[in-house]
Design an enzyme around this catalytic site. Sequence first.
Site, PDB file in Angstrom:
ATOM      1  N   ARG A  93     -10.361   0.726   8.044  1.00  0.00           N
ATOM      2  CA  ARG A  93      -9.927  -0.610   8.442  1.00  0.00           C
ATOM      3  C   ARG A  93     -11.036  -1.386   9.120  1.00  0.00           C
ATOM      4  O   ARG A  93     -10.838  -2.540   9.495  1.00  0.00           O
ATOM      5  CB  ARG A  93      -8.774  -0.453   9.436  1.00  0.00           C
ATOM      6  CG  ARG A  93      -7.455  -0.974   8.937  1.00  0.00           C
ATOM      7  CD  ARG A  93      -6.425  -0.652  10.007  1.00  0.00           C
ATOM      8  NE  ARG A  93      -5.218  -1.371   9.840  1.00  0.00           N
ATOM      9  CZ  ARG A  93      -4.164  -0.904   9.173  1.00  0.00           C
ATOM     10  NH1 ARG A  93      -4.204   0.261   8.602  1.00  0.00           N
ATOM     11  NH2 ARG A  93      -3.085  -1.625   9.102  1.00  0.00           N
ATOM     12  N   LYS A 121       0.830  -1.213   0.000  1.00  0.00           N
ATOM     13  CA  LYS A 121       0.000   0.000   0.000  1.00  0.00           C
ATOM     14  C   LYS A 121       0.862   1.260   0.000  1.00  0.00           C
ATOM     15  O   LYS A 121       0.650   2.178  -0.793  1.00  0.00           O
ATOM     16  CB  LYS A 121      -0.932   0.021   1.234  1.00  0.00           C
ATOM     17  CG  LYS A 121      -1.818  -1.202   1.367  1.00  0.00           C
ATOM     18  CD  LYS A 121      -2.745  -1.117   2.566  1.00  0.00           C
ATOM     19  CE  LYS A 121      -2.063  -1.202   3.917  1.00  0.00           C
ATOM     20  NZ  LYS A 121      -1.434  -2.508   4.217  1.00  0.00           N
ATOM     21  N   ARG A 124      -1.101  -9.018  13.406  1.00  0.00           N
ATOM     22  CA  ARG A 124      -1.627  -7.993  12.473  1.00  0.00           C
ATOM     23  C   ARG A 124      -2.469  -8.668  11.387  1.00  0.00           C
ATOM     24  O   ARG A 124      -3.502  -8.142  10.978  1.00  0.00           O
ATOM     25  CB  ARG A 124      -0.472  -7.203  11.853  1.00  0.00           C
ATOM     26  CG  ARG A 124       0.188  -6.245  12.856  1.00  0.00           C
ATOM     27  CD  ARG A 124       1.601  -5.838  12.438  1.00  0.00           C
ATOM     28  NE  ARG A 124       1.670  -5.076  11.207  1.00  0.00           N
ATOM     29  CZ  ARG A 124       2.785  -4.893  10.515  1.00  0.00           C
ATOM     30  NH1 ARG A 124       3.927  -5.429  10.935  1.00  0.00           N
ATOM     31  NH2 ARG A 124       2.772  -4.174   9.420  1.00  0.00           N
ATOM     32  N   ARG A 140      10.653  -0.998  11.517  1.00  0.00           N
ATOM     33  CA  ARG A 140       9.509  -0.713  12.370  1.00  0.00           C
ATOM     34  C   ARG A 140       9.444  -1.729  13.499  1.00  0.00           C
ATOM     35  O   ARG A 140       9.678  -2.907  13.248  1.00  0.00           O
ATOM     36  CB  ARG A 140       8.221  -0.790  11.527  1.00  0.00           C
ATOM     37  CG  ARG A 140       7.798   0.539  10.950  1.00  0.00           C
ATOM     38  CD  ARG A 140       6.723   0.419   9.905  1.00  0.00           C
ATOM     39  NE  ARG A 140       5.548  -0.337  10.314  1.00  0.00           N
ATOM     40  CZ  ARG A 140       4.443  -0.455   9.573  1.00  0.00           C
ATOM     41  NH1 ARG A 140       4.374   0.149   8.394  1.00  0.00           N
ATOM     42  NH2 ARG A 140       3.426  -1.164   9.996  1.00  0.00           N
ATOM     43  N   ARG A 166      11.808  -5.176   5.473  1.00  0.00           N
ATOM     44  CA  ARG A 166      11.494  -3.765   5.193  1.00  0.00           C
ATOM     45  C   ARG A 166      12.352  -2.816   6.004  1.00  0.00           C
ATOM     46  O   ARG A 166      12.647  -3.033   7.168  1.00  0.00           O
ATOM     47  CB  ARG A 166      10.022  -3.478   5.509  1.00  0.00           C
ATOM     48  CG  ARG A 166       9.692  -1.983   5.434  1.00  0.00           C
ATOM     49  CD  ARG A 166       8.238  -1.700   5.337  1.00  0.00           C
ATOM     50  NE  ARG A 166       7.479  -2.279   6.421  1.00  0.00           N
ATOM     51  CZ  ARG A 166       6.148  -2.296   6.460  1.00  0.00           C
ATOM     52  NH1 ARG A 166       5.455  -1.777   5.468  1.00  0.00           N
ATOM     53  NH2 ARG A 166       5.538  -2.848   7.480  1.00  0.00           N
TER      54      ARG A 166
HETATM   55  P1  AP5 Z   1       4.772  -1.590   1.944  1.00  0.00           P
HETATM   56  O1  AP5 Z   1       4.390  -0.843   0.716  1.00  0.00           O
HETATM   57  O2  AP5 Z   1       5.497  -0.839   2.996  1.00  0.00           O
HETATM   58  O3  AP5 Z   1       3.487  -2.359   2.541  1.00  0.00           O
HETATM   59  P2  AP5 Z   1       2.164  -1.825   3.217  1.00  0.00           P
HETATM   60  O4  AP5 Z   1       1.007  -2.462   2.525  1.00  0.00           O
HETATM   61  O5  AP5 Z   1       2.167  -0.332   3.297  1.00  0.00           O
HETATM   62  O6  AP5 Z   1       2.303  -2.544   4.628  1.00  0.00           O
HETATM   63  P3  AP5 Z   1       2.213  -1.983   6.114  1.00  0.00           P
HETATM   64  O7  AP5 Z   1       2.950  -2.967   6.965  1.00  0.00           O
HETATM   65  O8  AP5 Z   1       2.614  -0.566   6.204  1.00  0.00           O
HETATM   66  O9  AP5 Z   1       0.677  -2.134   6.359  1.00  0.00           O
HETATM   67  P4  AP5 Z   1      -0.039  -2.194   7.720  1.00  0.00           P
HETATM   68  O10 AP5 Z   1      -1.442  -2.070   7.282  1.00  0.00           O
HETATM   69  O11 AP5 Z   1       0.277  -3.382   8.517  1.00  0.00           O
HETATM   70  O12 AP5 Z   1       0.576  -0.992   8.570  1.00  0.00           O
HETATM   71  P5  AP5 Z   1       0.109   0.506   8.809  1.00  0.00           P
HETATM   72  O13 AP5 Z   1       1.315   1.348   8.876  1.00  0.00           O
HETATM   73  O14 AP5 Z   1      -0.987   0.882   7.895  1.00  0.00           O
HETATM   74  O15 AP5 Z   1       5.636  -2.871   1.488  1.00  0.00           O
HETATM   75  C1  AP5 Z   1       6.137  -3.794   2.431  1.00  0.00           C
HETATM   76  C2  AP5 Z   1       7.559  -4.237   2.046  1.00  0.00           C
HETATM   77  O16 AP5 Z   1       7.524  -4.997   0.846  1.00  0.00           O
HETATM   78  C3  AP5 Z   1       8.505  -3.078   1.771  1.00  0.00           C
HETATM   79  O17 AP5 Z   1       9.771  -3.440   2.236  1.00  0.00           O
HETATM   80  C4  AP5 Z   1       8.478  -2.930   0.235  1.00  0.00           C
HETATM   81  O18 AP5 Z   1       9.716  -2.405  -0.260  1.00  0.00           O
HETATM   82  C5  AP5 Z   1       8.258  -4.365  -0.210  1.00  0.00           C
HETATM   83  N1  AP5 Z   1       7.400  -4.454  -1.407  1.00  0.00           N
HETATM   84  C6  AP5 Z   1       6.337  -3.669  -1.724  1.00  0.00           C
HETATM   85  N2  AP5 Z   1       5.746  -4.081  -2.861  1.00  0.00           N
HETATM   86  C7  AP5 Z   1       6.460  -5.183  -3.266  1.00  0.00           C
HETATM   87  C8  AP5 Z   1       6.333  -6.081  -4.379  1.00  0.00           C
HETATM   88  N3  AP5 Z   1       5.361  -5.930  -5.310  1.00  0.00           N
HETATM   89  N4  AP5 Z   1       7.212  -7.100  -4.473  1.00  0.00           N
HETATM   90  C9  AP5 Z   1       8.202  -7.270  -3.541  1.00  0.00           C
HETATM   91  N5  AP5 Z   1       8.376  -6.456  -2.464  1.00  0.00           N
HETATM   92  C10 AP5 Z   1       7.503  -5.423  -2.334  1.00  0.00           C
HETATM   93  O19 AP5 Z   1      -0.532   0.401  10.269  1.00  0.00           O
HETATM   94  C11 AP5 Z   1       0.269   0.104  11.401  1.00  0.00           C
HETATM   95  C12 AP5 Z   1      -0.615  -0.045  12.639  1.00  0.00           C
HETATM   96  O20 AP5 Z   1      -1.306   1.187  12.922  1.00  0.00           O
HETATM   97  C13 AP5 Z   1      -1.758  -1.066  12.532  1.00  0.00           C
HETATM   98  O21 AP5 Z   1      -1.288  -2.366  12.842  1.00  0.00           O
HETATM   99  C14 AP5 Z   1      -2.748  -0.526  13.555  1.00  0.00           C
HETATM  100  O22 AP5 Z   1      -2.362  -0.863  14.867  1.00  0.00           O
HETATM  101  C15 AP5 Z   1      -2.615   0.974  13.406  1.00  0.00           C
HETATM  102  N6  AP5 Z   1      -3.573   1.547  12.429  1.00  0.00           N
HETATM  103  C16 AP5 Z   1      -3.263   2.062  11.200  1.00  0.00           C
HETATM  104  N7  AP5 Z   1      -4.368   2.481  10.569  1.00  0.00           N
HETATM  105  C17 AP5 Z   1      -5.401   2.237  11.397  1.00  0.00           C
HETATM  106  C18 AP5 Z   1      -6.812   2.427  11.296  1.00  0.00           C
HETATM  107  N8  AP5 Z   1      -7.368   2.964  10.198  1.00  0.00           N
HETATM  108  N9  AP5 Z   1      -7.591   2.042  12.346  1.00  0.00           N
HETATM  109  C19 AP5 Z   1      -7.047   1.500  13.439  1.00  0.00           C
HETATM  110  N10 AP5 Z   1      -5.730   1.286  13.612  1.00  0.00           N
HETATM  111  C20 AP5 Z   1      -4.902   1.646  12.596  1.00  0.00           C
HETATM  112 ZN    ZN Z   2       2.244   1.036   4.926  1.00  0.00          ZN
END
Ligand code: AP5
Ligand code: ZN
Length: 217
Positions: free
Chosen positions: A89, A13, A172, A161, A128
């Site tokens: 979410r 994402k 997660r 992270r 990552r």
């Molecule tokens: P990356 O693009 O960073 O992945 P991502 O989908 O953004 O994954 P996240 O881990 O950030 O998602 P998340 O939903 O768990 O965390 P968030 O920060 O939103 O890619 C991942 C890795 O793969 C990178 O190293 C990249 O280089 C590599 N990559 C990418 N594409 C690739 C490909 N095609 N092929 C190979 N490699 C690739 O949320 C964190 C926490 O915050 C949550 O757990 C929750 O506690 C809280 N939170 C956030 N939003 C909310 C909400 N709306 N409501 C309640 N709690 C929330």
């Molecule tokens: Zn992310």
Amino acid sequence: VRMVFMGPPGAGKGTQSNLIKNKYCVCHLSTGDMLRAAVAAGTPFGKKAKEIMDAGGLVSDEIMVGMIRDELENNQECQRGFILDGFPRTVPQAEKLDEMLEQRGQQLDHAVELAIDDALLVSRITGRLIHAPSGRSYHREFNPPRVPNRDDVTGEPLMQRPDDNAETLKKRLATYHKQTTPVVGYYQKRGIWRRVDASKSPAAVWGTLQAIFAAKS
Ligand code: AP5
Ligand code: ZN
């Protein structure tokens, strides 16, 4: 472009949001990045958020909706369009988002699910590296920075992270399947849901997304 990005942790994402933002000049609102900024600021809310994130849970709907509302109202960049990364979410978050947009006379163009098998996510998450101030992410193997451990744009150091370990990832993922998967049904009913195979390379996923946007504009 006005869109929401759904998908499990590590689906890409953040990676794809950066590409979209650069091409279409819309704002990228990552609720995860916003929460990490609150954690870094060390506020009482940040401390509470850190506990929840490290446990793989979700911060309350009320707080998250408030954060997004604030940005949509006050961030000038978001007037042209926006990418919501990691929000909504839960179904209540999705309902509140619709209300907010309706009040503004706007609607979502796309709800894109980056779909990928859980098994492929472990290596993406554990490899990552992120540039915390901007939220840019890299991967030791799949998307290495030009200079090892340094951000391409600022040259600043990269970090891991705290929630990027195999154990927290399991939690997660469980949270995602239980609380976020129902949001897919919500957008399916609205007719704006698209599923994209996120197991492909970043360039291939980017190509699919551009085709989706081009078809609608
Ligand atoms: P990356 O693009 O960073 O992945 P991502 O989908 O953004 O994954 P996240 O881990 O950030 O998602 P998340 O939903 O768990 O965390 P968030 O920060 O939103 O890619 C991942 C890795 O793969 C990178 O190293 C990249 O280089 C590599 N990559 C990418 N594409 C690739 C490909 N095609 N092929 C190979 N490699 C690739 O949320 C964190 C926490 O915050 C949550 O757990 C929750 O506690 C809280 N939170 C956030 N939003 C909310 C909400 N709306 N409501 C309640 N709690 C929330
Ligand atoms: Zn992310």
